[in-house]
Design a protein around this motif. Structure first.
Motif, PDB file in Angstrom:
ATOM      1  N   UNK A  38       0.906  -1.136   0.081  1.00  0.00           N
ATOM      2  CA  UNK A  38      -0.069  -0.008  -0.062  1.00  0.00           C
ATOM      3  C   UNK A  38       1.074   1.285   0.023  1.00  0.00           C
ATOM      4  N   UNK A  39       0.514   2.220  -0.727  1.00  0.00           N
ATOM      5  CA  UNK A  39       0.987   3.681  -0.734  1.00  0.00           C
ATOM      6  C   UNK A  39      -0.046   4.557  -0.730  1.00  0.00           C
ATOM      7  N   UNK A  40       0.284   5.519   0.465  1.00  0.00           N
ATOM      8  CA  UNK A  40      -0.916   6.620   0.423  1.00  0.00           C
ATOM      9  C   UNK A  40      -0.079   7.945   0.316  1.00  0.00           C
ATOM     10  N   UNK A  41      -0.633   8.941  -0.087  1.00  0.00           N
ATOM     11  CA  UNK A  41       0.058  10.334  -0.169  1.00  0.00           C
ATOM     12  C   UNK A  41      -1.183  11.343   0.220  1.00  0.00           C
ATOM     13  N   UNK A  42      -0.698  11.840   1.486  1.00  0.00           N
ATOM     14  CA  UNK A  42      -1.871  12.664   2.045  1.00  0.00           C
ATOM     15  C   UNK A  42      -1.930  14.197   1.454  1.00  0.00           C
ATOM     16  N   UNK A  43      -2.946  14.621   1.771  1.00  0.00           N
ATOM     17  CA  UNK A  43      -3.187  15.966   1.542  1.00  0.00           C
ATOM     18  C   UNK A  43      -4.294  16.763   2.579  1.00  0.00           C
ATOM     19  N   UNK A  44      -4.186  18.319   2.476  1.00  0.00           N
ATOM     20  CA  UNK A  44      -4.993  18.903   3.361  1.00  0.00           C
ATOM     21  C   UNK A  44      -4.212  19.560   4.505  1.00  0.00           C
ATOM     22  N   UNK A  45      -2.944  20.180   4.034  1.00  0.00           N
ATOM     23  CA  UNK A  45      -1.945  20.779   5.158  1.00  0.00           C
ATOM     24  C   UNK A  45      -1.226  19.843   5.632  1.00  0.00           C
ATOM     25  N   UNK A  46      -0.225  20.540   6.405  1.00  0.00           N
ATOM     26  CA  UNK A  46       0.895  19.450   7.090  1.00  0.00           C
ATOM     27  C   UNK A  46       0.363  18.467   8.111  1.00  0.00           C
ATOM     28  N   UNK A  47      -0.375  18.884   8.834  1.00  0.00           N
ATOM     29  CA  UNK A  47      -0.946  17.914  10.007  1.00  0.00           C
ATOM     30  C   UNK A  47      -2.217  16.993   9.180  1.00  0.00           C
ATOM     31  N   UNK A  48      -2.973  17.688   8.407  1.00  0.00           N
ATOM     32  CA  UNK A  48      -4.183  16.780   7.778  1.00  0.00           C
ATOM     33  C   UNK A  48      -3.396  15.770   6.838  1.00  0.00           C
ATOM     34  N   UNK A  49      -2.472  16.215   6.174  1.00  0.00           N
ATOM     35  CA  UNK A  49      -2.090  15.151   5.141  1.00  0.00           C
ATOM     36  C   UNK A  49      -1.188  13.895   5.771  1.00  0.00           C
ATOM     37  N   UNK A  50      -0.513  14.371   7.044  1.00  0.00           N
ATOM     38  CA  UNK A  50       0.172  13.213   7.521  1.00  0.00           C
ATOM     39  C   UNK A  50      -1.035  12.301   8.210  1.00  0.00           C
ATOM     40  N   UNK A  51      -1.850  12.891   9.006  1.00  0.00           N
ATOM     41  CA  UNK A  51      -3.029  12.168   9.809  1.00  0.00           C
ATOM     42  C   UNK A  51      -3.741  11.161   8.849  1.00  0.00           C
ATOM     43  N   UNK A  52      -3.954  11.783   7.492  1.00  0.00           N
ATOM     44  CA  UNK A  52      -4.766  11.092   6.588  1.00  0.00           C
ATOM     45  C   UNK A  52      -4.072   9.874   6.010  1.00  0.00           C
ATOM     46  N   UNK A  53      -2.979   9.988   5.718  1.00  0.00           N
ATOM     47  CA  UNK A  53      -2.114   9.017   5.048  1.00  0.00           C
ATOM     48  C   UNK A  53      -1.987   7.897   6.213  1.00  0.00           C
ATOM     49  N   UNK A  54      -1.280   8.204   7.463  1.00  0.00           N
ATOM     50  CA  UNK A  54      -1.075   7.423   8.361  1.00  0.00           C
ATOM     51  C   UNK A  54      -2.353   6.739   8.999  1.00  0.00           C
ATOM     52  N   UNK A  55      -3.503   7.460   9.003  1.00  0.00           N
ATOM     53  CA  UNK A  55      -4.627   6.678   9.504  1.00  0.00           C
ATOM     54  C   UNK A  55      -5.179   5.728   8.521  1.00  0.00           C
ATOM     55  N   UNK A  56      -5.236   5.962   7.192  1.00  0.00           N
ATOM     56  CA  UNK A  56      -5.472   5.240   6.104  1.00  0.00           C
ATOM     57  C   UNK A  56      -4.612   3.889   6.046  1.00  0.00           C
ATOM     58  N   UNK A  57      -3.429   4.122   6.315  1.00  0.00           N
ATOM     59  CA  UNK A  57      -2.594   2.823   6.342  1.00  0.00           C
ATOM     60  C   UNK A  57      -2.841   2.036   7.486  1.00  0.00           C
ATOM     61  N   UNK A  58      -2.999   2.715   8.686  1.00  0.00           N
ATOM     62  CA  UNK A  58      -3.368   2.123   9.685  1.00  0.00           C
ATOM     63  C   UNK A  58      -4.549   1.093   9.685  1.00  0.00           C
ATOM     64  N   UNK A  59      -5.463   1.675   9.316  1.00  0.00           N
ATOM     65  CA  UNK A  59      -6.861   0.936   9.048  1.00  0.00           C
ATOM     66  C   UNK A  59      -6.585  -0.342   7.947  1.00  0.00           C
ATOM     67  N   UNK A  60      -5.971  -0.052   6.812  1.00  0.00           N
ATOM     68  CA  UNK A  60      -5.942  -1.080   5.889  1.00  0.00           C
ATOM     69  C   UNK A  60      -5.010  -2.086   6.107  1.00  0.00           C
ATOM     70  N   UNK A  61      -3.890  -1.673   6.916  1.00  0.00           N
ATOM     71  CA  UNK A  61      -2.851  -2.556   7.691  1.00  0.00           C
ATOM     72  C   UNK A  61      -3.853  -3.759   8.500  1.00  0.00           C
ATOM     73  N   UNK A  62      -4.530  -2.960   9.625  1.00  0.00           N
ATOM     74  CA  UNK A  62      -5.188  -3.830  10.384  1.00  0.00           C
ATOM     75  C   UNK A  62      -6.436  -4.709   9.652  1.00  0.00           C
ATOM     76  N   UNK A  63      -6.945  -4.233   8.681  1.00  0.00           N
ATOM     77  CA  UNK A  63      -7.800  -5.099   7.717  1.00  0.00           C
ATOM     78  C   UNK A  63      -7.448  -6.484   7.370  1.00  0.00           C
ATOM     79  N   UNK A  64      -6.120  -6.108   6.812  1.00  0.00           N
ATOM     80  CA  UNK A  64      -5.381  -7.530   6.137  1.00  0.00           C
ATOM     81  C   UNK A  64      -5.158  -8.362   7.388  1.00  0.00           C
TER      82      UNK A  64
END
Length: 249
Positions: free
Chosen positions: A33-59
C-alpha cells in the motif's frame, strides 16, 4: 514474494505526508500500500497514516475471509473502511477539515496482482524489461487528456496537475478502481506516489529497474526524483515474485 520500500521527504517539503505499508500473508501471498496525504501538513500526515493503519489492520484481521474470487470485494471494502475513518476524523476535528489521501493497494497471490486505487498514486508492472502502467490517474488533468483537450505531453507540465478527483476521506462514499493482471516469476510490481512519477520519466524508471538490484531499486528511484527537483514527498514500494525477504528503508 520479496518486498522493498523507500519514502523520502524530498528537497522542498518540511514534512513527509506519504506513507506505505507491506506484508506477507498465508500461502505465499503479499500485500502492499502507498498513500499520499493532502490537506495541510498535519492533515496530510494524519490522513495517510490513518488510512494505512486501518488498511493494515484489515489485512491482519480480515484477510482469512478473502476466498478465491473475492479479491475485488475485499480490496474495495478495505479502502472503504479507510475512507470512512479519514472522513469521520476530518469531520470531527476542525484542524483536520478537508484532509484526504490517495491510496493504491495491491494483493498479490496465486500468480495474480489485484489492485484497488483512488487518486494519482500509481502501480506499474515491470515485465520483460518494460514498465507498464496499471492504474489510471483520478485527476483533473487526466480527465483533460481522456477527452482530448490536452496531450499527455502537455499534461506533464499542466499548472493544475495536482487537482485530484478521487481520494480517501473527502466524501462518505468512495468509488475506487479495480484491476487485475498476471504476475510471472521475475516480474516486479512498483507502487509509488506522484513525487516519483512527476519528476522521473517512465523511461528512466524502467532503466533504473533494469540496472539496479531489487533492494537497491527503491533508493535509486528516490535519488532520481530528488535529482529531478525533489519538489514533493517521494515513495517507491517494490514487490518481486521471488522467495521472501523484507526490507524497509
Amino acid at each position: 514474494m520479496k518486498l522493498a520500500g523507500k519514502t523520502d521527504v524530498g528537497r522542498v517539503r518540511r514534512e513527509n505526508q506519504d506513507d506505505f505499508r507491506a506484508g506477507v500473508l498465508p500461502g505465499g501471498a503479499a500485500w502492499a500500500l502507498v498513500c499520499d496525504g493532502m490537506g495541510g501538513a498535519r492533515g496530510g500526515r494524519e490522513a495517510s497514516r490513518g488510512a494505512c493503519d486501518v488498511i493494515e489492520r484489515c489485512f491482519q484481521e480480515q484477510y482469512s475471509r478473502c476466498l478465491p474470487g473475492m479479491e475485488q470485494a475485499f480490496l474495495e471494502e478495505v479502502l472503504s473502511s479507510a475512507n470512512h475513518y479519514v472522513f469521520q476524523k476530518s469531520s470531527q476535528e476542525e484542524s483536520l477539515a478537508g484532509m484526504g489521501t490517495t491510496a493504491v493497494c495491491a494483493l498479490v497471490r496465486s500468480g495474480r496482482i489485484h489492485l484497488c486505487h483512488a487518486g494519482d498514486s500509481r502501480a506499474y508492472l515491470y515485465h520483460a524489461g518494460r514498465l507498464i502502467q496499471l492504474t489510471h490517474d483520478h485527476s483533473y488533468v487526466q480527465e483533460l487528456v481522456d477527452c482530448g483537450t490536452i496531450t499527455p505531453q502537455e499534461a506533464e507540465h499542466h499548472p493544475q496537475k495536482n487537482i485530484i478527483t478521487r481520494a480517501l476521506g473527502v466524501d462518505y462514499r468512495l468509488c475506487p478502481d479495480y484491476t487485475s493482471v498476471v504476475m510471472l516469476p521475475g516480474d516486479l510490481l512498483l507502487l509509488c506516489s506522484d513525487g516519483l512519477t512527476n519528476f522521473v520519466p517512465a523511461a528512466e524508471m524502467e532503466k533504473i529497474l533494469g540496472q539496479s538490484s531489487f533492494y537497491d531499486a527503491p533508493d535509486r528511484l528516490v535519488e532520481a526524483a530528488n535529482a529531478g527537483g525533489g519538489q514533493d514527498n517521494i515513495t517507491a514500494l517494490l514487490l518481486g515474485a521471488e522467495p521472501l525477504e523484507v526490507k524497509h528503508g
